[in-house]
Design a protein around this motif. Structure first.
Motif, PDB file in Angstrom:
ATOM      1  N   THR A  95       0.830  -1.195   0.000  1.00  0.00           N
ATOM      2  CA  THR A  95       0.000   0.000   0.000  1.00  0.00           C
ATOM      3  C   THR A  95       0.872   1.256   0.000  1.00  0.00           C
ATOM      4  N   VAL A  96       0.287   2.320  -0.494  1.00  0.00           N
ATOM      5  CA  VAL A  96       0.910   3.634  -0.409  1.00  0.00           C
ATOM      6  C   VAL A  96      -0.162   4.621   0.022  1.00  0.00           C
ATOM      7  N   ASN A  97       0.167   5.464   0.964  1.00  0.00           N
ATOM      8  CA  ASN A  97      -0.782   6.405   1.530  1.00  0.00           C
ATOM      9  C   ASN A  97      -0.325   7.831   1.314  1.00  0.00           C
ATOM     10  N   LEU A  98      -1.302   8.711   1.254  1.00  0.00           N
ATOM     11  CA  LEU A  98      -1.019  10.138   1.170  1.00  0.00           C
ATOM     12  C   LEU A  98      -1.826  10.832   2.258  1.00  0.00           C
ATOM     13  N   GLN A  99      -1.127  11.330   3.244  1.00  0.00           N
ATOM     14  CA  GLN A  99      -1.755  12.098   4.312  1.00  0.00           C
ATOM     15  C   GLN A  99      -1.747  13.561   3.909  1.00  0.00           C
ATOM     16  N   MET A 100      -2.914  14.158   3.826  1.00  0.00           N
ATOM     17  CA  MET A 100      -3.017  15.564   3.426  1.00  0.00           C
ATOM     18  C   MET A 100      -3.615  16.363   4.577  1.00  0.00           C
ATOM     19  N   ASN A 101      -2.897  17.356   5.029  1.00  0.00           N
ATOM     20  CA  ASN A 101      -3.332  18.204   6.120  1.00  0.00           C
ATOM     21  C   ASN A 101      -3.569  19.626   5.622  1.00  0.00           C
ATOM     22  N   SER A 102      -4.239  20.392   6.438  1.00  0.00           N
ATOM     23  CA  SER A 102      -4.505  21.807   6.111  1.00  0.00           C
ATOM     24  C   SER A 102      -5.048  21.940   4.692  1.00  0.00           C
ATOM     25  N   LEU A 103      -6.051  21.160   4.398  1.00  0.00           N
ATOM     26  CA  LEU A 103      -6.586  21.136   3.036  1.00  0.00           C
ATOM     27  C   LEU A 103      -7.179  22.487   2.662  1.00  0.00           C
ATOM     28  N   LYS A 104      -7.028  22.811   1.378  1.00  0.00           N
ATOM     29  CA  LYS A 104      -7.518  24.057   0.833  1.00  0.00           C
ATOM     30  C   LYS A 104      -8.595  23.771  -0.212  1.00  0.00           C
ATOM     31  N   VAL A 105      -9.410  24.754  -0.472  1.00  0.00           N
ATOM     32  CA  VAL A 105     -10.460  24.596  -1.479  1.00  0.00           C
ATOM     33  C   VAL A 105      -9.846  24.183  -2.822  1.00  0.00           C
ATOM     34  N   GLU A 106      -8.698  24.746  -3.132  1.00  0.00           N
ATOM     35  CA  GLU A 106      -8.042  24.445  -4.407  1.00  0.00           C
ATOM     36  C   GLU A 106      -7.443  23.039  -4.466  1.00  0.00           C
ATOM     37  N   ASP A 107      -7.490  22.296  -3.384  1.00  0.00           N
ATOM     38  CA  ASP A 107      -7.074  20.893  -3.414  1.00  0.00           C
ATOM     39  C   ASP A 107      -8.182  19.987  -3.946  1.00  0.00           C
ATOM     40  N   THR A 108      -9.346  20.535  -4.175  1.00  0.00           N
ATOM     41  CA  THR A 108     -10.454  19.761  -4.717  1.00  0.00           C
ATOM     42  C   THR A 108     -10.071  19.188  -6.073  1.00  0.00           C
ATOM     43  N   ALA A 109     -10.179  17.876  -6.211  1.00  0.00           N
ATOM     44  CA  ALA A 109      -9.770  17.197  -7.441  1.00  0.00           C
ATOM     45  C   ALA A 109     -10.061  15.707  -7.302  1.00  0.00           C
ATOM     46  N   VAL A 110      -9.912  15.002  -8.406  1.00  0.00           N
ATOM     47  CA  VAL A 110      -9.860  13.548  -8.354  1.00  0.00           C
ATOM     48  C   VAL A 110      -8.388  13.166  -8.185  1.00  0.00           C
ATOM     49  N   TYR A 111      -8.124  12.350  -7.203  1.00  0.00           N
ATOM     50  CA  TYR A 111      -6.758  11.946  -6.900  1.00  0.00           C
ATOM     51  C   TYR A 111      -6.535  10.516  -7.384  1.00  0.00           C
ATOM     52  N   TYR A 112      -5.433  10.331  -8.082  1.00  0.00           N
ATOM     53  CA  TYR A 112      -5.098   9.044  -8.671  1.00  0.00           C
ATOM     54  C   TYR A 112      -3.789   8.504  -8.104  1.00  0.00           C
ATOM     55  N   CYS A 113      -3.780   7.233  -7.862  1.00  0.00           N
ATOM     56  CA  CYS A 113      -2.567   6.513  -7.510  1.00  0.00           C
ATOM     57  C   CYS A 113      -1.987   5.920  -8.796  1.00  0.00           C
ATOM     58  N   ALA A 114      -0.664   5.912  -8.893  1.00  0.00           N
ATOM     59  CA  ALA A 114      -0.026   5.392 -10.095  1.00  0.00           C
ATOM     60  C   ALA A 114       1.286   4.707  -9.744  1.00  0.00           C
ATOM     61  N   ALA A 115       1.708   3.829 -10.642  1.00  0.00           N
ATOM     62  CA  ALA A 115       2.933   3.075 -10.415  1.00  0.00           C
ATOM     63  C   ALA A 115       3.758   2.998 -11.686  1.00  0.00           C
ATOM     64  N   ASN A 116       5.062   2.995 -11.511  1.00  0.00           N
ATOM     65  CA  ASN A 116       5.922   2.726 -12.646  1.00  0.00           C
ATOM     66  C   ASN A 116       7.254   2.161 -12.154  1.00  0.00           C
ATOM     67  N   THR A 117       8.053   1.732 -13.110  1.00  0.00           N
ATOM     68  CA  THR A 117       9.346   1.145 -12.776  1.00  0.00           C
ATOM     69  C   THR A 117      10.498   2.055 -13.169  1.00  0.00           C
ATOM     70  N   SER A 118      10.175   3.247 -13.608  1.00  0.00           N
ATOM     71  CA  SER A 118      11.225   4.210 -13.912  1.00  0.00           C
ATOM     72  C   SER A 118      11.205   5.283 -12.841  1.00  0.00           C
ATOM     73  N   ALA A 119      12.240   6.071 -12.803  1.00  0.00           N
ATOM     74  CA  ALA A 119      12.350   7.091 -11.764  1.00  0.00           C
ATOM     75  C   ALA A 119      11.620   8.371 -12.130  1.00  0.00           C
ATOM     76  N   THR A 120      11.116   8.430 -13.335  1.00  0.00           N
ATOM     77  CA  THR A 120      10.460   9.655 -13.800  1.00  0.00           C
ATOM     78  C   THR A 120       8.979   9.587 -13.493  1.00  0.00           C
ATOM     79  N   MET A 121       8.523  10.493 -12.660  1.00  0.00           N
ATOM     80  CA  MET A 121       7.106  10.492 -12.265  1.00  0.00           C
ATOM     81  C   MET A 121       6.384  11.650 -12.925  1.00  0.00           C
ATOM     82  N   THR A 122       5.959  11.408 -14.117  1.00  0.00           N
ATOM     83  CA  THR A 122       5.089  12.344 -14.802  1.00  0.00           C
ATOM     84  C   THR A 122       3.875  11.558 -15.279  1.00  0.00           C
ATOM     85  N   PRO A 123       2.762  12.228 -15.531  1.00  0.00           N
ATOM     86  CA  PRO A 123       1.578  11.483 -15.977  1.00  0.00           C
ATOM     87  C   PRO A 123       1.859  10.603 -17.189  1.00  0.00           C
ATOM     88  N   LYS A 124       2.732  11.056 -18.084  1.00  0.00           N
ATOM     89  CA  LYS A 124       2.981  10.285 -19.304  1.00  0.00           C
ATOM     90  C   LYS A 124       3.837   9.054 -19.025  1.00  0.00           C
TER      91      LYS A 124
END
Length: 121
Positions: free
Chosen positions: A77-106
């Motif tokens: 598992t991987v968790n994301l603890q988010m504190n002091s949330l702001k209105v602008e944090d409103t979004a759909v949040y996605y978990c993703a995995a890869n085997t390279s060190a580059t973490m971009t959506p693509k």
């Protein structure tokens, strides 16, 4: 093939906290770098936080200091603890995995279905 299932989203008031969780269906979880991304309507998906297979973490500037990403390689598992949330944090949040060190959506190889986070004022 890796399946990712997010949970923990919901509706909260600004200033409160949420903990997002992502469960991976793989016996080689430790070999994957894991990331959290978010997307709002009409905008591109953006990086939020990531953790490498070795435990190195990095954060987008807009969550730095108020969010923590952590992984449990025994529970896959991987968790994301988010504190002091702001209105602008409103979004759909996605978990993703890869085997390279580059973490971009693509570059991410596998994605979860997303979990909605709504922050109201």
């Amino acid at each position: 093939q890796v399946q990712l299932v997010e949970s923990g989203g919901g509706s909260v008031q600004a200033g409160n906290s949420l903990r997002l969780s992502c469960a991976a269906s793989t016996h080689t979880f430790i070999s994957y770098d894991m990331g959290w991304f978010r997307q709002t309507p009409g905008k591109e998906r953006e990086f939020v936080a990531g953790i490498t297979w070795s435990g190195d973490t990095r954060y987008a500037d807009f969550v730095k200091g108020r969010s923590t990403i952590a992984r449990d390689n025994k529970k896959d598992t991987v968790n994301l603890q988010m504190n002091s949330l702001k209105v602008e944090d409103t979004a759909v949040y996605y978990c993703a995995a890869n085997t390279s060190a580059t973490m971009t959506p693509k570059n991410m190889e596998y994605w979860g279905q997303g979990t909605q986070v709504t922050v109201s004022s």
